[in-house]
Design a protein around this motif. Structure first.
Motif, PDB file in Angstrom:
ATOM      1  N   PHE A  45      36.644  33.644  54.298  1.00 35.29           N
ATOM      2  CA  PHE A  45      35.637  34.506  53.684  1.00 35.29           C
ATOM      3  C   PHE A  45      36.274  35.771  53.112  1.00 35.29           C
ATOM      4  O   PHE A  45      35.771  36.326  52.138  1.00 35.29           O
ATOM      5  N   VAL A  46      37.393  36.204  53.702  1.00 33.15           N
ATOM      6  CA  VAL A  46      38.118  37.336  53.126  1.00 33.15           C
ATOM      7  C   VAL A  46      38.683  36.951  51.759  1.00 33.15           C
ATOM      8  O   VAL A  46      38.582  37.714  50.782  1.00 33.15           O
ATOM      9  N   VAL A  47      39.272  35.761  51.670  1.00 27.01           N
ATOM     10  CA  VAL A  47      39.818  35.305  50.384  1.00 27.01           C
ATOM     11  C   VAL A  47      38.698  35.115  49.363  1.00 27.01           C
ATOM     12  O   VAL A  47      38.858  35.436  48.178  1.00 27.01           O
ATOM     13  N   SER A  48      37.547  34.615  49.813  1.00 27.81           N
ATOM     14  CA  SER A  48      36.417  34.452  48.888  1.00 27.81           C
ATOM     15  C   SER A  48      35.912  35.805  48.399  1.00 27.81           C
ATOM     16  O   SER A  48      35.516  35.942  47.229  1.00 27.81           O
ATOM     17  N   ALA A  49      35.946  36.842  49.256  1.00 34.73           N
ATOM     18  CA  ALA A  49      35.562  38.184  48.817  1.00 34.73           C
ATOM     19  C   ALA A  49      36.547  38.719  47.783  1.00 34.73           C
ATOM     20  O   ALA A  49      36.156  39.368  46.801  1.00 34.73           O
ATOM     21  N   PHE A  54      37.908  39.949  42.137  1.00 36.22           N
ATOM     22  CA  PHE A  54      38.827  39.657  41.042  1.00 36.22           C
ATOM     23  C   PHE A  54      38.091  39.094  39.837  1.00 36.22           C
ATOM     24  O   PHE A  54      38.350  39.491  38.693  1.00 36.22           O
ATOM     25  N   GLU A  55      37.177  38.158  40.077  1.00 31.60           N
ATOM     26  CA  GLU A  55      36.486  37.523  38.955  1.00 31.60           C
ATOM     27  C   GLU A  55      35.500  38.459  38.272  1.00 31.60           C
ATOM     28  O   GLU A  55      35.107  38.212  37.126  1.00 31.60           O
ATOM     29  N   SER A  56      35.107  39.545  38.943  1.00 29.79           N
ATOM     30  CA  SER A  56      34.160  40.471  38.326  1.00 29.79           C
ATOM     31  C   SER A  56      34.759  41.170  37.111  1.00 29.79           C
ATOM     32  O   SER A  56      34.029  41.709  36.273  1.00 29.79           O
ATOM     33  N   LYS A  57      36.096  41.164  37.003  1.00 29.26           N
ATOM     34  CA  LYS A  57      36.703  41.827  35.850  1.00 29.26           C
ATOM     35  C   LYS A  57      36.381  41.107  34.550  1.00 29.26           C
ATOM     36  O   LYS A  57      36.321  41.738  33.491  1.00 29.26           O
ATOM     37  N   TRP A  58      36.134  39.781  34.622  1.00 32.64           N
ATOM     38  CA  TRP A  58      35.773  39.071  33.398  1.00 32.64           C
ATOM     39  C   TRP A  58      34.413  39.531  32.892  1.00 32.64           C
ATOM     40  O   TRP A  58      34.195  39.615  31.672  1.00 32.64           O
ATOM     41  N   ALA A  59      33.510  39.857  33.815  1.00 23.18           N
ATOM     42  CA  ALA A  59      32.217  40.410  33.386  1.00 23.18           C
ATOM     43  C   ALA A  59      32.403  41.773  32.735  1.00 23.18           C
ATOM     44  O   ALA A  59      31.711  42.117  31.767  1.00 23.18           O
ATOM     45  N   MET A  60      33.354  42.571  33.274  1.00 25.55           N
ATOM     46  CA  MET A  60      33.631  43.879  32.673  1.00 25.55           C
ATOM     47  C   MET A  60      34.110  43.705  31.232  1.00 25.55           C
ATOM     48  O   MET A  60      33.704  44.451  30.334  1.00 25.55           O
ATOM     49  N   TRP A  61      34.988  42.696  31.009  1.00 27.89           N
ATOM     50  CA  TRP A  61      35.466  42.454  29.650  1.00 27.89           C
ATOM     51  C   TRP A  61      34.309  42.122  28.718  1.00 27.89           C
ATOM     52  O   TRP A  61      34.204  42.645  27.605  1.00 27.89           O
ATOM     53  N   ASP A  62      33.439  41.233  29.167  1.00 27.01           N
ATOM     54  CA  ASP A  62      32.347  40.780  28.301  1.00 27.01           C
ATOM     55  C   ASP A  62      31.344  41.887  28.024  1.00 27.01           C
ATOM     56  O   ASP A  62      30.787  41.971  26.921  1.00 27.01           O
ATOM     57  N   ILE A  63      31.099  42.751  29.018  1.00 23.91           N
ATOM     58  CA  ILE A  63      30.019  43.731  28.873  1.00 23.91           C
ATOM     59  C   ILE A  63      30.505  45.022  28.221  1.00 23.91           C
ATOM     60  O   ILE A  63      29.858  45.561  27.310  1.00 23.91           O
TER      61      ILE A  63
END
Length: 200
Positions: A45-49, A54-63
Motif C-alpha cells: 500500500f505504500v508503493v501504491s501511494a 507520481f501519476e498525479s503529475k500527468w494530470a498537472m501536465w494536462d490541466i
C-alpha cells in the motif's frame, strides 16, 4: 451356490457404478476482500501511494502546463499540446530500458525509485515552469525542453518498477506466511490495486 453367484453379479455392477460416477470435487472458496487485505503487507500500500502521487503529475501536465505554455510563450493550443508529447515520447521510448534496469536490480529497484523521485522533486523545484520567469524568453524556452526530456526520462525509470515491486512484496509475504507463493486471487488483487493507484 445361488447366493455366491448373486454376490459375484452384484460386485461388478458396484464397481461399474463407482467407476462411472466421478467423485464430487470440493468447491474452491474464493477469499473475501478482508482476507486478501490481510494477506498483503503494508509495503504494497505504500508503493501504491507512491504510484498515486507520481501519476498525479500527468494530470498537472494536462490541466496546467498547456495553459501556461499558451500564456507564457503565446503558443497556439495545438503547439502547446505538442510540447507535452515530448514527455510522453521520451516515456514511451525509454520504458523498455527502465524495465530492463529494474529486472537487473531485482530487490534493489525501490532504492533507484526513491533516488529518482528525490531527483524529480528537485527538478520540479529548480527547473519547473514556475521557476523560469527570471530568465529571458529564449533561455526559458531552451530550459523548458531540457525539463521536458528529463521528466520523461526519469519517469521511464520509475513507473515500470512500481507494479513488479508490489507483486514481489506480496509474494515475499506469502512465502513468509508458509505459502508456496502468491495464488491467482492474490496476484489479481495486487494487480487491481496497482492499476487503480496508477489510474486515479
Amino acid at each position: 451356490m445361488q447366493q455366491r453367484q448373486e454376490q459375484r453379479q452384484e460386485q461388478p455392477q458396484e464397481q461399474l457404478s463407482s467407476q462411472s460416477v466421478p467423485p464430487a470435487e470440493s468447491p474452491t472458496q474464493r477469499p473475501s476482500l478482508r482476507q486478501l487485505l490481510r494477506l498483503l503487507p503494508l509495503d504494497v500500500f505504500v508503493v501504491s501511494a507512491i504510484a498515486v502521487v507520481f501519476e498525479s503529475k500527468w494530470a498537472m501536465w494536462d490541466i496546467f502546463v498547456v495553459e501556461w505554455l499558451v500564456d507564457e510563450f503565446a503558443l497556439p493550443i495545438p503547439t502547446a499540446a505538442l510540447h507535452i508529447s515530448i514527455v510522453a515520447t521520451a516515456f514511451a521510448l525509454g520504458c523498455p530500458v527502465g524495465g530492463s534496469i529494474g529486472d537487473r536490480l531485482g530487490d534493489r529497484r525501490m532504492h533507484m525509485v526513491v533516488v529518482l523521485l528525490a531527483a524529480l522533486f528537485l527538478l520540479y523545484l529548480a527547473m519547473g515552469p514556475w521557476q523560469l520567469g527570471a530568465l529571458a524568453i529564449t533561455q526559458r524556452r531552451a530550459l523548458l525542453y531540457v525539463y521536458l526530456v528529463s521528466d520523461g526520462a526519469m519517469s521511464t525509470l520509475i513507473e515500470p518498477q512500481l507494479m513488479p515491486e508490489m507483486l514481489r512484496l506480496a509474494e515475499q509475504q506469502s512465502r513468509a506466511d508458509g505459502g508456496a507463493g502468491p495464488n491467482e486471487h492474490q496476484t489479481n488483487f495486487v494487480t487491481s490495486v496497482g492499476q487503480t493507484a496508477m489510474n486515479l
